[in-house]
Design an enzyme around this catalytic site. Structure first.
Site, PDB file in Angstrom:
ATOM      1  N   HIS A 297       0.822  -1.206   0.000  1.00  0.00           N
ATOM      2  CA  HIS A 297       0.000   0.000   0.000  1.00  0.00           C
ATOM      3  C   HIS A 297       0.857   1.257   0.000  1.00  0.00           C
ATOM      4  O   HIS A 297       0.470   2.275  -0.593  1.00  0.00           O
ATOM      5  CB  HIS A 297      -0.928  -0.008   1.214  1.00  0.00           C
ATOM      6  CG  HIS A 297      -2.200  -0.755   0.984  1.00  0.00           C
ATOM      7  ND1 HIS A 297      -3.025  -1.171   1.995  1.00  0.00           N
ATOM      8  CD2 HIS A 297      -2.802  -1.172  -0.161  1.00  0.00           C
ATOM      9  CE1 HIS A 297      -4.071  -1.795   1.497  1.00  0.00           C
ATOM     10  NE2 HIS A 297      -3.956  -1.821   0.190  1.00  0.00           N
TER      11      HIS A 297
ATOM     12  N   ARG B 268      -9.625 -10.512  -9.024  1.00  0.00           N
ATOM     13  CA  ARG B 268      -9.324 -11.530  -8.009  1.00  0.00           C
ATOM     14  C   ARG B 268     -10.627 -11.892  -7.302  1.00  0.00           C
ATOM     15  O   ARG B 268     -11.206 -11.059  -6.608  1.00  0.00           O
ATOM     16  CB  ARG B 268      -8.319 -10.995  -6.992  1.00  0.00           C
ATOM     17  CG  ARG B 268      -7.023 -10.459  -7.582  1.00  0.00           C
ATOM     18  CD  ARG B 268      -6.141  -9.911  -6.455  1.00  0.00           C
ATOM     19  NE  ARG B 268      -4.901  -9.342  -6.936  1.00  0.00           N
ATOM     20  CZ  ARG B 268      -4.706  -8.049  -7.199  1.00  0.00           C
ATOM     21  NH1 ARG B 268      -5.717  -7.192  -7.045  1.00  0.00           N
ATOM     22  NH2 ARG B 268      -3.532  -7.614  -7.610  1.00  0.00           N
TER      23      ARG B 268
ATOM     24  N   GLU C 162       2.730 -17.486 -14.431  1.00  0.00           N
ATOM     25  CA  GLU C 162       3.398 -17.039 -13.204  1.00  0.00           C
ATOM     26  C   GLU C 162       4.323 -18.114 -12.641  1.00  0.00           C
ATOM     27  O   GLU C 162       4.893 -17.954 -11.562  1.00  0.00           O
ATOM     28  CB  GLU C 162       2.358 -16.611 -12.163  1.00  0.00           C
ATOM     29  CG  GLU C 162       1.246 -17.609 -11.958  1.00  0.00           C
ATOM     30  CD  GLU C 162       0.059 -17.031 -11.195  1.00  0.00           C
ATOM     31  OE1 GLU C 162       0.218 -15.988 -10.534  1.00  0.00           O
ATOM     32  OE2 GLU C 162      -1.020 -17.630 -11.245  1.00  0.00           O
TER      33      GLU C 162
ATOM     34  N   ASN D 133       4.413 -10.581 -10.502  1.00  0.00           N
ATOM     35  CA  ASN D 133       4.770 -10.666  -9.081  1.00  0.00           C
ATOM     36  C   ASN D 133       5.171 -12.087  -8.699  1.00  0.00           C
ATOM     37  O   ASN D 133       6.236 -12.321  -8.121  1.00  0.00           O
ATOM     38  CB  ASN D 133       3.598 -10.201  -8.215  1.00  0.00           C
ATOM     39  CG  ASN D 133       3.171  -8.780  -8.530  1.00  0.00           C
ATOM     40  OD1 ASN D 133       3.937  -7.996  -9.070  1.00  0.00           O
ATOM     41  ND2 ASN D 133       1.935  -8.444  -8.208  1.00  0.00           N
ATOM     42  N   ASP D 134       4.300 -13.054  -9.011  1.00  0.00           N
ATOM     43  CA  ASP D 134       4.623 -14.441  -8.680  1.00  0.00           C
ATOM     44  C   ASP D 134       5.697 -15.008  -9.601  1.00  0.00           C
ATOM     45  O   ASP D 134       6.523 -15.818  -9.167  1.00  0.00           O
ATOM     46  CB  ASP D 134       3.371 -15.318  -8.745  1.00  0.00           C
ATOM     47  CG  ASP D 134       2.662 -15.405  -7.398  1.00  0.00           C
ATOM     48  OD1 ASP D 134       3.356 -15.370  -6.374  1.00  0.00           O
ATOM     49  OD2 ASP D 134       1.425 -15.499  -7.380  1.00  0.00           O
TER      50      ASP D 134
ATOM     51  N   ARG E  16       8.104 -12.661  -2.074  1.00  0.00           N
ATOM     52  CA  ARG E  16       7.741 -11.290  -2.443  1.00  0.00           C
ATOM     53  C   ARG E  16       7.328 -10.448  -1.246  1.00  0.00           C
ATOM     54  O   ARG E  16       7.216  -9.229  -1.342  1.00  0.00           O
ATOM     55  CB  ARG E  16       6.604 -11.303  -3.473  1.00  0.00           C
ATOM     56  CG  ARG E  16       5.385 -12.054  -3.021  1.00  0.00           C
ATOM     57  CD  ARG E  16       4.391 -12.250  -4.136  1.00  0.00           C
ATOM     58  NE  ARG E  16       3.534 -11.098  -4.318  1.00  0.00           N
ATOM     59  CZ  ARG E  16       2.356 -11.158  -4.951  1.00  0.00           C
ATOM     60  NH1 ARG E  16       1.948 -12.300  -5.490  1.00  0.00           N
ATOM     61  NH2 ARG E  16       1.609 -10.099  -5.072  1.00  0.00           N
TER      62      ARG E  16
ATOM     63  N   CYS F 180      -0.329  -8.415 -15.891  1.00  0.00           N
ATOM     64  CA  CYS F 180      -1.188  -7.919 -14.810  1.00  0.00           C
ATOM     65  C   CYS F 180      -0.457  -7.797 -13.484  1.00  0.00           C
ATOM     66  O   CYS F 180      -1.078  -7.596 -12.448  1.00  0.00           O
ATOM     67  CB  CYS F 180      -2.421  -8.807 -14.648  1.00  0.00           C
ATOM     68  SG  CYS F 180      -2.068 -10.527 -14.263  1.00  0.00           S
TER      69      CYS F 180
END
Length: 536
Positions: A187, A282, A407, A430-431, A441, A478
Site C-alpha cells: 500500500h 481476483r 506465473e 509478481n509471482d 515477495r 497484470c
C-alpha cells in the site's frame, strides 16, 4: 553508520531531498495483567473502541479519492470487522485478560492467517497491524503511533507505513518516503505513486541510518546522506497525466489499459480512473469470510457487483486462487511443508472440479446480469496439459474465452505449447519473479530480487511475448511491473497487447504509451534485455 548511501527498491518515481524524520514504530505489546474485575464489562469496551477507530478512518476516506479512498474504506471495514471484535471479546471473558491485550491477540491471529495466505492477502498484514494499534491506543487512552506533525518539508523514514498514514500525507510537506519493508505491491507503494511522492522501499537499515538529511531517488531506488544545511528539494510535480482514455501508442497501435481489482469498490475506482476494462479480477474476496463455500447465487451477486461498472467492456476473471497457502475450510486443505509450492490455484481445481464448475456457473450468470464481456483465466498453471484441461472445461461451461496466467517459469518456458491450448495468456509478474528468483515477495530483505526490471524476468517475458506474437494470440501483463510507466513501454515492445494496473496508475501508463511509437517500444527492448542488472 558509516554508509553514505543505502540501496532499496524504487516504487514511485522522482527525486527529492530534505530533513529526515523517523516514524514511530508499532505500539508496545499490551500486558496480560491485571485481570479485569468484571470481564463482561471489559469485553464490552472493545466494540465501541473499534467503531470509534473505524469512524475516524472513514472520515479520512471521505476527504480522499481514487486508490487512497478505496484503501482507507477497506481499512475502516477491518477496524469494524465483527469477527475481530467478537474474537477479542471472547478472549477477554475466557482468559480474563484486559481488552487491549485481547485485541492484540485477536488481530495477530488474523495477521497470521493473512501471512499464511501469501500473495495479495499477505500484503494486507500491515493494514491489520495498523487497525490493531489504533484500537489498542483508543482502549488505553493514548495517542496511536504514526506520522508525527511535520513542521517543515521532510523525508519520512519508517519500518513500514500504514494505509491510513500514507493516504493522509500532504505532498507539500512530505518530500519522499523511505521504508525498511514493503515491495512494489504494498500500500505504501501504491499510494505513493497515487500521490506523486518519490518512494523507495526495502531499504535495509533505514531506521538506523544516521544522516539527518537524505536524498531519495525513486527511479534508481537509493537513499543517500546530504548536507543538512542544504535547502529541501521537492520532486517536480507534473500534475495528473494527460491521456485521452484510449490505450494506444502514438502511432495508433492498440494496447489495452486495464485495471486490477479485488472488490466492488476497486472496480468503481478503476472505472472512475478511466480503465478500459479489468485485466485481473481476483475472486478470493467472495470466499474469505466464510467457512462454507459461497452458493452460486451468492457468488453471482458478488461478481455482478464488480462487473457492473464495466458493462460492455472486457473483464478477465481469475478463478479461485486458493489452496494450502490460502486455507479455506470448505476445501479441507492438508498441511504442507512448503505451501507456496503445494496444492494451490488450478491444482485445487483438479481435486475439486465441482468447486470450479460452480464458480463458472456464477461467472456466466454475473456476466449476463452485468453486460460485461467476460473471460476467465486460471492461476498457477505449470504445463500445457493443465492449460488445455482448464480451457476445455471453461468452454464447456459456456464461457467463450479462456486463458491462463503465466506465473510459473515452466509455463513461460513452454509458452508455445501453452498458447496452443488457450485463447490468451496473462503474465503475473509478481509471482513469476518470486518463483524465478526463489525470493519471497513479502520479504523486504530480498525485495531487490523481485524488482520487475531484473534481466532474467524480462527474458522470460520475451519468450512468452515471442510465442504470443507468433501464435497471433493476446498477451496481457497484470503484475505491478505494468504500473511503471517506463517499464510499460518495454512490456509493449516485448509483445504485451494489454497492461492491467492499479487504478492510481491507469492514467500515467496510458499517457506514457501515448507518448511513444511502437518502434520506440520495440527499440527499448534490446537494451533492457542486454542489461546485466536491474539497476542498469
Amino acid at each position: 553508520m558509516s554508509q553514505a548511501q543505502l540501496p532499496g527498491v524504487g516504487v514511485s518515481p522522482g527525486r527529492a531531498s530534505g530533513p529526515a524524520v523517523k516514524v514511530t514504530e508499532s505500539i508496545s505489546e499490551p500486558a496480560t495483567t491485571p485481570s479485569p474485575e468484571d470481564p463482561h464489562a471489559e469485553a464490552a469496551r472493545v466494540a465501541p473502541a473499534a467503531q470509534t477507530v473505524a469512524a475516524r478512518i472513514e472520515a479520512t476516506a471521505a476527504t480522499a479519492s481514487g486508490d487512497a479512498a478505496t484503501i482507507l474504506t477497506t481499512t475502516a471495514a477491518m477496524a469494524a470487522d465483527p469477527a475481530l471484535v467478537s474474537q477479542a471479546e471472547q478472549l477477554v471473558t475466557a482468559q480474563r485478560i484486559p481488552a487491549a491485550r485481547a485485541v492484540y491477540e485477536a488481530a495477530n491471529n488474523f495477521a497470521h492467517a493473512l501471512t499464511s495466505a501469501g500473495g495479495y492477502m499477505a500484503e494486507r498484514v500491515r493494514d491489520v497491524e495498523d487497525v490493531r494499534d489504533r484500537i489498542i491506543a483508543e482502549l488505553l487512552g493514548i495517542a496511536p503511533p504514526g506520522v508525527p506533525v511535520l513542521t517543515e518539508p521532510s523525508v519520512l523514514i519508517a519500518r513500514d507505513l500504514a494505509p491510513a498514514d500514507t493516504a493522509a500525507l500532504d505532498p507539500d510537506t512530505v518530500l519522499a518516503l523511505v521504508t525498511e519493508e514493503g515491495g512494489p505491491t504494498s500500500h505504501t507503494a501504491i499510494l505513493a505513486r497515487s500521490l506523486g511522492i518519490p518512494a523507495v522501499v526495502a531499504v535495509r537499515g533505514a531506521l538506523a541510518f544516521e544522516a539527518t538529511a537524505v536524498a531519495v531517488d525513486g527511479d534508481a531506488g537509493s537513499v543517500r546522506a546530504v548536507d543538512p544545511d542544504a535547502p529541501p528539494v521537492a520532486a517536480a510535480s507534473s500534475g495528473p497525466a494527460e491521456w485521452n482514455g484510449t490505450g494506444a501508442t502514438a502511432d495508433g497501435r492498440p494496447v489495452g489499459v486495464l485495471a486490477n481489482v479485488g472488490a466492488p469498490a476497486d472496480a468503481r475506482t478503476a472505472a472512475e480512473a478511466g480503465a478500459e476494462g479489468i485485466g485481473l479480477f481476483r475472486t478470493e474476496f467472495c470466499y474469505l469470510d466464510t467457512d462454507d463455500e459461497p452458493s452460486v447465487a451468492d457468488q453471482r451477486a458478488a461478481y455482478a457487483g464488480v462487473l457492473a461498472p464495466f458493462a460492455g467492456r472486457p473483464v478477465v476473471v481469475r478463478t479461485l486462487d486458493a489452496g494450502a497457502d490460502k486455507p479455506m475450510v470448505f476445501l479441507s486443505p492438508e498441511s504442507e511443508p512448503n505451501p507456496a509450492l503445494g496444492v494451490r490455484g488450478i491444482r485445487v481445481a483438479f481435486d475439486r472440479p465441482d468447486v470450479l464448475d460452480r464458480q463458472f456457473e456464477a461467472i456466466v450468470a454475473a456476466a449476463a446480469d452485468s453486460g460485461a464481456e467476460v473471460s476467465v483465466m486460471a492461476p498457477m498453471v505449470a504445463t500445457a496439459e493443465e492449460a488445455a484441461w482448464f480451457t476445455d472445461r471453461a468452454h464447456a461451461a459456456g464461457i467463450p474465452r479462456a486463458g491462463v496466467m503465466i506465473e510459473v517459469p515452466s509455463a513461460a518456458l513452454t509458452a508455445h505449447e501453452v498458447l496452443d491450448a488457450v485463447d490468451f495468456v496473462s503474465v503475473g509478474t509478481n509471482d513469476l519473479a518470486q518463483y524465478t528468483f526463489a525470493a519471497d515477495r513479502q520479504l523486504g530483505a530480498v525485495a531487490t530480487l523481485n524488482d520487475p526490471w531484473q534481466p532474467a524476468l524480462l527474458r522470460l517475458l520475451s519468450t512468452v511475448g515471442a510465442a504470443a506474437t507468433g501464435k497471433g494470440k493476446p498477451m496481457g501483463v497484470c503484475g505491478e511491473a505494468a504500473a511503471d510507466p517506463q517499464l510499460a513501454r518495454v512490456l509493449v515492445g516485448l509483445g504485451a497487447t494489454s497492461l492491467s494496473v492499479n487504478a492510481g496508475s491507469v492514467r500515467a501508463v496510458g499517457a506514457s504509451l501515448a507518448g511513444v511509437s511502437w518502434a520506440d517500444c520495440a527499440g527499448s527492448v534490446r537494451a533492457a534485455l542486454d542489461a546485466p542488472t536491474a539497476r542498469a
